[in-house]
Write a protein that holds these residues in place. Structure first.
Motif, mmCIF file in Angstrom:
data_model
loop_
_atom_site.group_PDB
_atom_site.id
_atom_site.type_symbol
_atom_site.label_atom_id
_atom_site.label_comp_id
_atom_site.label_asym_id
_atom_site.label_seq_id
_atom_site.Cartn_x
_atom_site.Cartn_y
_atom_site.Cartn_z
ATOM 1 N N ILE A 218 0.850 -1.199 0.000
ATOM 2 C CA ILE A 218 0.000 0.000 0.000
ATOM 3 C C ILE A 218 0.886 1.249 0.000
ATOM 4 N N ARG A 219 1.935 1.225 0.835
ATOM 5 C CA ARG A 219 2.806 2.412 0.904
ATOM 6 C C ARG A 219 3.512 2.644 -0.429
ATOM 7 N N LEU A 220 4.019 1.555 -1.005
ATOM 8 C CA LEU A 220 4.704 1.694 -2.301
ATOM 9 C C LEU A 220 3.735 2.285 -3.329
ATOM 10 N N THR A 221 2.515 1.729 -3.344
ATOM 11 C CA THR A 221 1.545 2.129 -4.368
ATOM 12 C C THR A 221 1.099 3.581 -4.202
ATOM 13 N N TYR A 300 -1.779 10.409 -16.203
ATOM 14 C CA TYR A 300 -2.472 9.569 -15.229
ATOM 15 C C TYR A 300 -3.023 10.451 -14.129
ATOM 16 N N ALA A 301 -4.123 9.997 -13.519
ATOM 17 C CA ALA A 301 -4.712 10.734 -12.401
ATOM 18 C C ALA A 301 -5.198 9.709 -11.385
ATOM 19 N N PHE A 302 -4.388 9.430 -10.390
ATOM 20 C CA PHE A 302 -4.771 8.415 -9.405
ATOM 21 C C PHE A 302 -5.091 9.050 -8.058
ATOM 22 N N VAL A 303 -6.208 8.628 -7.480
ATOM 23 C CA VAL A 303 -6.501 8.970 -6.090
ATOM 24 C C VAL A 303 -5.692 7.981 -5.245
ATOM 25 N N PRO A 304 -4.927 8.440 -4.236
ATOM 26 C CA PRO A 304 -4.153 7.472 -3.454
ATOM 27 C C PRO A 304 -5.067 6.384 -2.868
ATOM 28 N N PRO A 305 -4.702 5.109 -3.026
ATOM 29 C CA PRO A 305 -5.604 4.051 -2.556
ATOM 30 C C PRO A 305 -5.806 4.082 -1.038
ATOM 31 N N SER A 306 -7.023 3.739 -0.632
ATOM 32 C CA SER A 306 -7.329 3.577 0.791
ATOM 33 C C SER A 306 -7.095 2.117 1.154
ATOM 34 N N SER A 307 -7.007 1.831 2.440
ATOM 35 C CA SER A 307 -6.809 0.430 2.830
ATOM 36 C C SER A 307 -7.432 0.169 4.186
#
Ligand code: SF4
Length: 432
Positions: A218-221, A300-307
């Motif tokens: 998750i942190r890497l991503t 690219y437009a990414f919302v940081p993933p939640s976990s």
């Protein structure tokens, strides 16, 4: 002490509070109040932490698009730990998420040296069939990493933003680590981010339900997603203390910045390499304009993933659950009567003699049978509370308790295996 979490070594992390302090994972307690009908793993504190789950509650409560994504490495038997993740995915799907399940065959091939045929066989016959039997709906997406062009292409793009030092700091990779192992880490970042590609509806909050050992991914991503985005939005303050946003980019063409400054409502100022925004009172609508322009200009437009992070069950014999010790876990595909016998042999939190048990009460916190009830075998909170209280006050004996857990395990497996037979005939309803 510096703690390193390695997703490939199946660590048993005893002190979850370290994760809050050292890695910035937030306690889940506050989130539960925001959820109308929380999953039992949430209300029972089995899910204990999260990153940015507020984005998911906001999407769920306001009917906005969101995704859920998690993956399984096809390296052995499907067990109750995998069932937990599957239930979390299915619950989010039922709350309206676009659901993605990746079979991490590239990881199994790179890290465990498994053949592609075996990955495919285990992926379908252990994991996918049980996932469907547990209730995964065909409107979701199930895929193998090695067969998804989107994931492979995105992994390649992401690898241009990842370097050895970063991977080594996160995973403890050494000079001996093979490149495929590193690539499989980046591939998992592609798994996590690909639900936000344009073909799946574009940028949106995505939750990744995992065990805490998977946090390095998750942190890497989150870091890679941030680096991939064409624009970075920074909150600033001028000399008079007025707050404003500065949207910066090294890579965006001049026209993209110009377009951005024209499309953002309110007062903006265009500079070389950045646009300052002085009147954006709604961050969400600002983000939307930024993402639209990023996509239109091929970025690219990414919302940081939640976990979310869940606790692990211990092994039936106490200690860690281990795939090399069949007595320590229950597989969803094993013979139900044999599984019931394992439960009857499980380590309890009972005292040495009946007399002591009656006098001192048992210790459910140390009991793997109680864990079976808590995680899997008792849905009714009142019944669970009764088991706990009776154990503690010494009116419940382990023999009775184990017999009940064994009977329920056998019943669950029998029913699940019947549902698996139905699922086998439904495989072609799914976009595999
Ligand atoms: Fe575990 Fe039940 Fe014994 Fe309590 S009475 S220690 S819950 S098996």
């Amino acid at each position: 002490m510096n703690m390193k979490i390695d997703p490939w070594s199946a660590l048993n992390i005893d002190d979850y509070s370290k994760l809050f302090d050292e890695f910035g994972i937030q306690p889940f307690d506050d989130m539960v109040r925001e959820i109308e009908n929380p999953h039992k793993f949430m209300s029972r504190k089995i899910i204990f932490g999260h990153r940015n789950y507020d984005r998911i509650t906001d999407a769920m409560n306001n009917n906005k698009p969101f995704s859920v994504m998690s993956g399984f490495m096809p390296s052995g038997k499907i067990h109750l730990g995998h069932k937990m993740v599957m239930e979390e995915i299915i619950w989010h799907q039922q709350q309206g998420a676009d659901a993605f399940v990746g079979i991490a065959d590239r990881e199994a091939h790179a890290v465990r040296g498994m053949s592609w045929e075996r990955c495919s066989d285990i992926g379908i016959n252990e994991y996918i069939i049980s996932l469907i039997a547990l209730g995964f709906e065909p409107n979701g997406h199930i895929y193998f990493q090695s067969k998804s062009e989107q994931v492979k292409d995105l992994a390649f793009e992401l690898s241009s933003k990842a370097n050895y030092s970063e991977l080594s700091a996160i995973y403890g990779f050494t000079g001996e680590t093979n490149v495929a192992h590193m690539l499989s880490a980046v591939t998992q970042s592609a798994d996590i981010l690909h639900p936000q590609l344009e073909e799946y509806g574009g940028p949106k909050p995505t939750v990744i339900p995992v065990g805490s050992d998977q946090d390095p991914h998750i942190r890497l991503t989150r870091g890679l997603g941030h680096k991939m985005n064409m624009f970075k939005i920074e909150g600033r303050e001028d000399k008079e203390g007025n707050k404003y946003f500065s949207i910066r980019s090294k890579a965006a063409p001049e026209e993209a910045l110009k377009e951005l400054s024209q499309r953002i409502p309110g007062k903006t100022k265009l500079f070389e390499g950045h646009v300052d925004v002085f009147s954006a009172d709604n961050f969400e609508s600002l983000m939307k304009v930024v993402q639209d322009v990023e996509l239109e200009f091929g970025g690219y437009a990414f919302v940081p993933p939640s976990s979310t992070y869940h606790r692990f069950m211990s092994g039936l014999q106490g200690g860690k659950m281990s795939s090399s010790v069949p007595e320590s876990y229950i597989s969803l595909t094993e013979e139900p009567k044999g599984a019931a016998k394992k439960v009857k042999r499980a380590k309890t939190g009972g005292r040495i003699t009946l007399e002591e048990q009656k006098k001192l009460g048992g210790e459910p916190e140390k009991c793997s049978v109680y864990e079976m009830f808590l995680f899997h075998l008792v849905d009714d909170d009142e019944e669970l509370a009764q088991i706990y209280t009776e154990c503690r006050d010494g009116t419940r004996m382990c023999g009775h308790c184990k017999a009940l857990a064994a009977e329920r395990t056998e019943k669950f497996l029998k029913e699940h295996q019947e549902l698996r037979e139905v699922a086998k005939d439904r495989l072609d309803e799914y976009r595999l």
